[in-house]
Design a protein around this motif. Structure first.
Motif, PDB file in Angstrom:
ATOM      1  N   ALA A  18      60.084  28.588  66.808  1.00  0.00           N
ATOM      2  CA  ALA A  18      59.300  29.433  65.891  1.00  0.00           C
ATOM      3  C   ALA A  18      57.842  29.291  66.308  1.00  0.00           C
ATOM      4  O   ALA A  18      57.360  28.178  66.540  1.00  0.00           O
ATOM      5  N   SER A  19      57.150  30.412  66.414  1.00  0.00           N
ATOM      6  CA  SER A  19      55.789  30.344  66.949  1.00  0.00           C
ATOM      7  C   SER A  19      54.754  30.841  65.942  1.00  0.00           C
ATOM      8  O   SER A  19      55.050  31.647  65.063  1.00  0.00           O
ATOM      9  N   ARG A  20      53.528  30.348  66.122  1.00  0.00           N
ATOM     10  CA  ARG A  20      52.407  30.826  65.300  1.00  0.00           C
ATOM     11  C   ARG A  20      51.768  32.053  65.942  1.00  0.00           C
ATOM     12  O   ARG A  20      50.906  32.683  65.374  1.00  0.00           O
ATOM     13  N   GLY A  23      52.431  37.370  69.124  1.00  0.00           N
ATOM     14  CA  GLY A  23      52.935  38.054  70.317  1.00  0.00           C
ATOM     15  C   GLY A  23      54.227  37.449  70.846  1.00  0.00           C
ATOM     16  O   GLY A  23      54.748  37.897  71.854  1.00  0.00           O
ATOM     17  N   LYS A  24      54.747  36.429  70.161  1.00  0.00           N
ATOM     18  CA  LYS A  24      55.937  35.762  70.722  1.00  0.00           C
ATOM     19  C   LYS A  24      57.215  36.070  69.935  1.00  0.00           C
ATOM     20  O   LYS A  24      57.169  36.327  68.733  1.00  0.00           O
ATOM     21  N   ILE A  25      58.319  35.969  70.658  1.00  0.00           N
ATOM     22  CA  ILE A  25      59.624  36.258  70.054  1.00  0.00           C
ATOM     23  C   ILE A  25      59.887  35.315  68.874  1.00  0.00           C
ATOM     24  O   ILE A  25      60.389  35.723  67.828  1.00  0.00           O
ATOM     25  N   ILE A  95      71.470  32.000  71.166  1.00  0.00           N
ATOM     26  CA  ILE A  95      70.447  31.753  72.202  1.00  0.00           C
ATOM     27  C   ILE A  95      69.922  33.098  72.719  1.00  0.00           C
ATOM     28  O   ILE A  95      70.636  33.853  73.386  1.00  0.00           O
ATOM     29  N   ILE A  96      68.674  33.359  72.369  1.00  0.00           N
ATOM     30  CA  ILE A  96      68.026  34.627  72.748  1.00  0.00           C
ATOM     31  C   ILE A  96      67.590  34.598  74.219  1.00  0.00           C
ATOM     32  O   ILE A  96      67.576  35.624  74.900  1.00  0.00           O
ATOM     33  N   THR A  97      67.268  33.433  74.702  1.00  0.00           N
ATOM     34  CA  THR A  97      66.681  33.225  76.033  1.00  0.00           C
ATOM     35  C   THR A  97      67.468  33.929  77.149  1.00  0.00           C
ATOM     36  O   THR A  97      68.704  33.887  77.171  1.00  0.00           O
TER      37      THR A  97
HETATM   38  N1  COA Z   1      61.332  22.807  70.038  1.00  0.00           N
HETATM   39  C1  COA Z   1      60.816  23.785  69.268  1.00  0.00           C
HETATM   40  N2  COA Z   1      59.732  24.509  69.619  1.00  0.00           N
HETATM   41  C2  COA Z   1      59.182  24.247  70.803  1.00  0.00           C
HETATM   42  C3  COA Z   1      59.671  23.244  71.662  1.00  0.00           C
HETATM   43  C4  COA Z   1      60.796  22.505  71.215  1.00  0.00           C
HETATM   44  N3  COA Z   1      61.346  21.541  71.949  1.00  0.00           N
HETATM   45  N4  COA Z   1      58.903  23.225  72.762  1.00  0.00           N
HETATM   46  C5  COA Z   1      57.976  24.204  72.614  1.00  0.00           C
HETATM   47  N5  COA Z   1      58.124  24.806  71.437  1.00  0.00           N
HETATM   48  C6  COA Z   1      57.367  25.910  70.844  1.00  0.00           C
HETATM   49  C7  COA Z   1      56.178  26.346  71.665  1.00  0.00           C
HETATM   50  O1  COA Z   1      55.078  25.513  71.445  1.00  0.00           O
HETATM   51  C8  COA Z   1      55.951  27.763  71.164  1.00  0.00           C
HETATM   52  O2  COA Z   1      55.272  27.784  69.935  1.00  0.00           O
HETATM   53  P1  COA Z   1      53.695  28.154  69.841  1.00  0.00           P
HETATM   54  O3  COA Z   1      53.553  29.520  70.405  1.00  0.00           O
HETATM   55  O4  COA Z   1      53.388  28.126  68.390  1.00  0.00           O
HETATM   56  O5  COA Z   1      52.997  27.126  70.654  1.00  0.00           O
HETATM   57  C9  COA Z   1      57.369  28.237  70.859  1.00  0.00           C
HETATM   58  O6  COA Z   1      58.187  27.079  70.821  1.00  0.00           O
HETATM   59  C10 COA Z   1      57.930  29.178  71.937  1.00  0.00           C
HETATM   60  O7  COA Z   1      57.868  28.565  73.194  1.00  0.00           O
HETATM   61  P2  COA Z   1      57.172  29.255  74.451  1.00  0.00           P
HETATM   62  O8  COA Z   1      57.137  28.266  75.568  1.00  0.00           O
HETATM   63  O9  COA Z   1      55.884  29.847  74.054  1.00  0.00           O
HETATM   64  O10 COA Z   1      58.244  30.372  74.798  1.00  0.00           O
HETATM   65  P3  COA Z   1      58.026  31.935  75.003  1.00  0.00           P
HETATM   66  O11 COA Z   1      57.954  32.602  73.695  1.00  0.00           O
HETATM   67  O12 COA Z   1      56.967  32.201  75.966  1.00  0.00           O
HETATM   68  O13 COA Z   1      59.428  32.320  75.728  1.00  0.00           O
HETATM   69  C11 COA Z   1      61.620  33.182  75.382  1.00  0.00           C
HETATM   70  C12 COA Z   1      60.669  32.005  75.205  1.00  0.00           C
HETATM   71  C13 COA Z   1      62.998  32.835  74.853  1.00  0.00           C
HETATM   72  C14 COA Z   1      61.093  34.370  74.614  1.00  0.00           C
HETATM   73  C15 COA Z   1      61.683  33.548  76.899  1.00  0.00           C
HETATM   74  O14 COA Z   1      62.030  32.411  77.622  1.00  0.00           O
HETATM   75  C16 COA Z   1      62.726  34.597  77.193  1.00  0.00           C
HETATM   76  O15 COA Z   1      63.853  34.304  77.540  1.00  0.00           O
HETATM   77  N6  COA Z   1      62.366  35.893  77.057  1.00  0.00           N
HETATM   78  C17 COA Z   1      63.295  36.981  77.236  1.00  0.00           C
HETATM   79  C18 COA Z   1      64.195  37.142  76.036  1.00  0.00           C
HETATM   80  C19 COA Z   1      65.107  38.336  76.137  1.00  0.00           C
HETATM   81  O16 COA Z   1      64.679  39.380  76.575  1.00  0.00           O
HETATM   82  N7  COA Z   1      66.397  38.162  75.732  1.00  0.00           N
HETATM   83  C20 COA Z   1      67.393  39.211  75.838  1.00  0.00           C
HETATM   84  C21 COA Z   1      67.257  40.232  74.777  1.00  0.00           C
HETATM   85  S1  COA Z   1      68.401  41.532  74.906  1.00  0.00           S
END
Ligand code: COA
Length: 456
Positions: A18-20, A23-25, A95-97
């Motif tokens: 979960a992000s603050r 712009g993040k998912i 898992i969205i990743t």
């Molecule tokens: N546990 C929990 N949160 C954690 C963590 C942990 N162990 N380690 C880091 N975080 C936090 C980060 O600090 C960040 O929060 P913040 O923004 O407040 O600092 C948050 O988790 C997200 O991590 P971040 O490294 O910023 O990830 P991201 O948002 O850049 O990317 C995904 C993550 C999943 C979005 C990316 O890897 C991805 O796969 N994108 C494509 C997704 C997609 O298109 N899926 C298919 C759809 S059909």
């Protein structure tokens, strides 16, 4: 929890990552979930104390009880968090990743790693590389699509599973604008663990699901899919839209969700054999879903056509025949009754033309007679709402007859904004309505086919 209930009816949900940052998912997922989901909701992020006013947890280990974890973290971090979920006994993980088998060898290795982590445990995965779940009843919403850009459909009886998140989400958006209601939506991505077969079986048992729609690029196990589909359709109609039909499309599917699309001809034959209804277009998918959600199949294929626009009678008749249905021959008794209630200049045979000056009373009398005719299995009604004499209340007349009749009634009306508004009213009253004769007839054909599947 039973079956896949832990995904759809969890008592508590964590958004891990979960992000603050707006712009993040991880921000969007938490925000949308918070709007609709009424159970315990826990943001997980070791770098924050509170997010959106909710207490934030450094790890899933710190949450007391947890049914569903939604992971929105980069792929490097996913294994660690997944292991924590397994150790904690979390039953459901979305898992969205992305960045797994859809990207090649290294991605495949990473996906295998995830499979190994959950092996032998009670933890199940939906994803990877997916949008996850939208359940209109429980409020579980893992879609990273802000409501300002994407309206969720209302509650309804259609459940929709899709390998493609992008396609699935635009369809959901479109469904909401068409007034179609949803029960459950699942974008299952690479099917690392939970596969389409299991989703079909689960939805078949779901009492809110009246029809299942599936967007498929390639199935995980063809034989098993057909076996499961063949069983499911005895109870719940299944509409499939198969993408990757050509060589090029099939290659694109493999780099999209890592699936092997295989030869379309084999799919086509297998769908037919299993009693799956195949749609040839996106609109077709939901044309069929709508009719199967609203109506019970007819006993046979003898169709009555009723209109106050003679031309439409001719067009629909052609279409009925081209689609392998039959034009009903009205019973003698019906013809006699029609003659007594319609003007002398009206045609009392099928297609029944009520003539350009018809009003709602004429419609009511004619439809009532045909609803009771043993020679008629289903009715397609085409009210020409543009005429001066036909009151908009004819919509209520059609809906009233539909409620009483023991046979399906489908409506069709072609035109502009005024007509679309009335078609939407018909839909809302449970009469599936279509903008073109061809779409209406195809919907009736699907209903007839489904009747055969169920009866066989
Ligand atoms: N546990 C929990 N949160 C954690 C963590 C942990 N162990 N380690 C880091 N975080 C936090 C980060 O600090 C960040 O929060 P913040 O923004 O407040 O600092 C948050 O988790 C997200 O991590 P971040 O490294 O910023 O990830 P991201 O948002 O850049 O990317 C995904 C993550 C999943 C979005 C990316 O890897 C991805 O796969 N994108 C494509 C997704 C997609 O298109 N899926 C298919 C759809 S059909």
């Amino acid at each position: 929890m039973k079956g896949l209930d832990c995904f759809f009816r969890p008592r508590s949900v964590a958004v891990v990552g979960a992000s603050r940052d707006r712009g993040k998912i991880g921000y969007c997922v938490l925000r949308e979930m918070r709007k609709r989901y009424k159970g315990g909701l826990y943001p997980v992020n070791p770098h924050a104390d509170r997010i959106m006013g909710l207490k934030c947890y450094p790890s899933v280990r710190d949450i007391k009880e947890l049914d569903l974890a939604v992971i929105t973290l980069p792929r490097e971090t996913v294994p660690v968090v997944l292991r924590e979920c397994v150790d904690k006994g979390v039953e459901a993980v979305v898992i969205i990743t992305s960045g797994y088998s859809e990207t090649g060898k290294e991605g495949r290795r990473r996906e295998e790693e995830l499979k190994n982590i959950i092996r032998g445990s009670r933890t199940r995965i939906i994803g990877v590389n997916c949008l996850g779940i939208y359940d209109a009843y429980s409020g579980v919403d893992t879609l990273f699509l802000p409501e300002s850009k994407f309206r969720r459909p209302a509650r309804g009886g259609i459940s929709f599973i899709t390998q493609s998140g992008a396609f699935g989400s635009t369809i959901l958006d479109w469904m909401s604008s068409e007034g179609l209601g949803i029960s459950k939506f699942v974008s299952y991505g690479n099917q690392t663990d939970v596969k389409e077969n299991e989703l079909l079986e689960y939805l078949d048992r779901d009492r809110r699901t009246r029809v299942i729609v599936a967007y498929i690029e390639g199935v995980s196990d063809g034989r098993r899919f057909m076996e499961v589909a063949g069983r499911v359709v005895k109870n719940t109609p299944l509409v499939v839209f198969k993408a990757g039909k050509t060589d090029m499309g099939s290659r694109a599917a493999s780099s999209h969700t890592g699936s092997l699309a295989g030869s379309y001809r084999i799919y086509e034959a297998a769908f037919r054999q299993a009693g799956v209804l195949e749609a040839q277009s996106v609109e077709g998918m939901f044309d069929l879903a709508k009719v199967l959600e609203f109506l019970r199949p007819p006993r046979g294929d003898r169709i009555a056509v009723v209109t106050n626009g003679g031309g439409f009678g001719v067009i629909i008749s052609d279409s009925v025949i081209r689609n392998g249905l039959r034009l009903a021959r009205f019973s003698r008794e019906s013809e006699g009754r029609l003659r007594s209630v319609l003007p002398a200049y009206a045609n009392i045979h099928n297609p029944l033309d009520l003539i350009g000056d018809a009003d709602k009373v004429r419609y009511e009398k004619a439809l009532d007679i045909l609803a009771g005719d043993p020679n008629v299995d289903g009715i397609i009604v085409i009210p020409l709402l543009q005429t001066f004499s036909l009151e908009p209340e004819v919509i209520d007349v059609i809906a009233g007859i539909k409620r009483r009749a023991k046979k399906p009634i489908i409506a069709c009306a072609t035109g502009g904004r005024y007509i679309r508004r009335h078609l939407a009213r018909l839909d809302r009253k449970g009469v599936p309505a279509y903008t073109s004769p061809e779409r209406a007839v195809r919907a009736m054909r699907a209903l007839v086919r489904y009747g055969r599947v169920r009866g066989s």
